[in-house]
Design an enzyme around this catalytic site. Structure first.
Site, PDB file in Angstrom:
ATOM      1  N   HIS A  53       8.609  -5.265   7.913  1.00 40.29           N
ATOM      2  CA  HIS A  53       7.303  -5.696   7.419  1.00 40.29           C
ATOM      3  C   HIS A  53       7.442  -6.258   6.012  1.00 40.29           C
ATOM      4  O   HIS A  53       8.119  -5.688   5.168  1.00 40.29           O
ATOM      5  CB  HIS A  53       6.334  -4.502   7.389  1.00 40.29           C
ATOM      6  CG  HIS A  53       4.997  -4.849   6.822  1.00 40.29           C
ATOM      7  ND1 HIS A  53       4.029  -5.477   7.572  1.00 40.29           N
ATOM      8  CD2 HIS A  53       4.487  -4.708   5.581  1.00 40.29           C
ATOM      9  CE1 HIS A  53       2.968  -5.682   6.807  1.00 40.29           C
ATOM     10  NE2 HIS A  53       3.212  -5.231   5.600  1.00 40.29           N
ATOM     11  N   ARG A  80     -12.874  -2.249   1.110  1.00 40.12           N
ATOM     12  CA  ARG A  80     -12.167  -2.249  -0.186  1.00 40.12           C
ATOM     13  C   ARG A  80     -12.161  -3.643  -0.789  1.00 40.12           C
ATOM     14  O   ARG A  80     -12.275  -3.822  -2.008  1.00 40.12           O
ATOM     15  CB  ARG A  80     -10.727  -1.747   0.002  1.00 40.12           C
ATOM     16  CG  ARG A  80     -10.643  -0.247   0.246  1.00 40.12           C
ATOM     17  CD  ARG A  80      -9.281   0.144   0.778  1.00 40.12           C
ATOM     18  NE  ARG A  80      -8.204  -0.311  -0.077  1.00 40.12           N
ATOM     19  CZ  ARG A  80      -7.016  -0.732   0.358  1.00 40.12           C
ATOM     20  NH1 ARG A  80      -6.730  -0.746   1.637  1.00 40.12           N
ATOM     21  NH2 ARG A  80      -6.103  -1.127  -0.495  1.00 40.12           N
TER      22      ARG A  80
HETATM   23  N1  URA Z   1      -2.034  -5.328   2.895  1.00 36.09           N
HETATM   24  C1  URA Z   1      -2.587  -4.380   3.690  1.00 36.09           C
HETATM   25  O1  URA Z   1      -2.378  -4.384   4.899  1.00 36.09           O
HETATM   26  N2  URA Z   1      -3.348  -3.436   3.114  1.00 36.09           N
HETATM   27  C2  URA Z   1      -3.594  -3.377   1.783  1.00 36.09           C
HETATM   28  O2  URA Z   1      -4.274  -2.494   1.343  1.00 36.09           O
HETATM   29  C3  URA Z   1      -3.020  -4.377   0.981  1.00 36.09           C
HETATM   30  C4  URA Z   1      -2.242  -5.340   1.564  1.00 36.09           C
END
Ligand code: URA
Length: 435
Positions: A82, A168
């Site tokens: 990832h 968020r």
């Molecule tokens: N990428 C994500 O998947 N989550 C985050 O909080 C920030 C970047």
């Protein structure tokens, strides 16, 4: 249990128990805790933080909020990779077939691009016919048959994170280490791989601009992965300039193909070998980094990594002739060159701005509904530290609209700085976290 009490507890610096976190995630995902209460909780976490135990609990509960992919029917140690995202990041396209050619099964879920960074799924879709809409059974049987499959993220994967991330994003609570780490790792854990290799980017094109923040995020994610019982390691790599030379979907696929033909750019090759070595070791096909790198090199030299890419493309409905004859890719017909205004050394390329040039040309999404042009983008001619003469080409832009080309060219010119002094090239790989 009442959400009000949990918010107050965190606001006052308390530690939330696993049961409290489980309650909060479950009820929020179900819609029984309203956004305004969860926003208050996110802000309390933002200010008061979470300890390791809380962060692990949050990650596990978000991972469990939807489908947990069961890859146990795939033989061998399944390894996933990832990246925290960057400009020109076509790593999976070359890395996945390299690793699969070494005999390590690669079962990968990838996303689409948003904003200035591109996504693996969009890049793969520039190959005619290619589809990432696989059913889970199909995904598993393809990995068993040819050692590699890439599918789009399913809607059922960590739905709690999907909802929380959107919240968020609009409440200024994204940039908290525990929240970022748990968000990324919840999706990785739900995707089912036995081992997870993380590529954490740092620099002007990365989410984590400062190196120390990238290291802290890497450490936190490795800790979570290990805490969840999965082998996890992280590489911290440079994203202070675009990766390789190509930015834009089809252009990046072409550069990945060049790399599998042994003609890849130095930084990109180094990244693929570094991440690849970790994946090959995690998959039990080499004991040392040197052994793993030598194996990966061999798979490029003898053509088996390129053949693996072609096999994978064909298995997912794509035209594999594009892999052997990359000139078939349809690149936008209009070209514009950005040239240096003075002589010296290229001391800076604002990476995020370079990514935005591709967006202006039509290669990136402004929002989730945007339709993207897979044939536009830019190819750099110079990278940071290169000497340039006045009039030298810095980059060539490919588009379909003169106005957008001029706008992107002006942006790219402003993103570059040519200085009178030579530039020290800093190491591309900044570090590694294995435990
Ligand atoms: N990428 C994500 O998947 N989550 C985050 O909080 C920030 C970047």
């Amino acid at each position: 249990m009442r959400m009000y009490d949990l918010i107050r507890k965190k606001r006052d610096g308390g530690i939330l128990s696993r049961d409290e976190i489980a309650y909060m995630v479950k009820e929020y995902t179900r819609g029984d805790i309203p956004d305004y209460q969860m926003s208050a909780m996110m802000m309390a976490i933002y200010f008061k933080g979470m300890d390791r135990e809380e962060t692990l609990s949050l990650t596990m509960e978000m991972a469990k909020s939807g489908e947990m992919l069961d890859l146990s029917l795939i033989k061998g140690t399944k390894v996933d990779k990832h990246s925290t995202g960057g400009v020109g990041d076509k790593t999976s396209l070359a890395l996945a077939p390299m690793v699969a050619a070494c005999g390590v099964p690669v079962a990968k879920m990838s996303g689409r691009g948003l904003g200035h960074t591109g996504g693996t799924i969009d890049k793969l879709e520039s190959i005619p016919g290619f589809s990432t809409a696989l059913e889970t059974e199909q995904f598993i049987s393809q990995v068993n048959e040819i050692g590699i499959a890439i599918m789009g993220q399913t809607k059922e994967l960590a739905p709690a994170d999907k909802k929380l991330y959107a919240l968020r994003d609009v409440t200024a609570t994204v940039d908290n280490l525990s929240l970022i780490a748990s968000s990324i790792m919840s999706k990785k854990l739900a995707s089912g791989a036995d081992a997870i290799i993380l590529d954490v980017k740092t620099g002007s094109g990365a989410f984590m601009k400062k190196e120390e923040d990238a290291f802290a995020l890497a450490r936190e994610m490795v800790r979570i992965g290990r805490g969840a019982g999965r082998y996890t390691a992280a590489v911290i790599s440079d994203m202070d300039q675009p990766l390789g030379y190509a930015i834009g979907n089809a252009l990046e696929v072409k550069e990945a193909i060049d790399t599998l033909q042994g003609k890849g750019p130095d930084d990109f090759v180094e990244l693929c070998l570094t991440l690849g070595a970790e994946m090959v070791m995690a998959g039990g096909k080499a004991r040392t980094t040197e052994e793993a790198r030598a194996l990966l090199h061999k798979k490029i030299e003898d053509g088996s990594a390129l053949n693996k890419l072609a096999e994978f493309v064909k298995a997912q409905g794509g035209d594999e002739n594009y892999i052997y004859e990359p000139d078939r890719f349809s690149i936008a017909p209009l070209k514009k060159e950005v040239r240096a205004k003075e002589s010296g050394w290229l001391s800076h390329i604002d990476c995020e701005e370079a990514g935005l040039c591709s967006l202006i040309l039509g290669g990136g999404r402004e929002n989730k509904e945007s339709v993207i042009d897979l044939g536009v983008g830019l190819v750099l001619a110079k990278k940071k530290g290169d000497q340039v003469e006045e009039g030298d080409v810095l980059a060539t832009l490919y588009g379909r609209d003169e106005e957008k080309l001029s706008e992107a060219a002006a942006k790219y010119e402003a993103a570059c700085h040519v200085g009178a002094e030579s530039v020290i090239r800093l190491p591309f790989i900044k570090g590694m976290i294995r435990e």
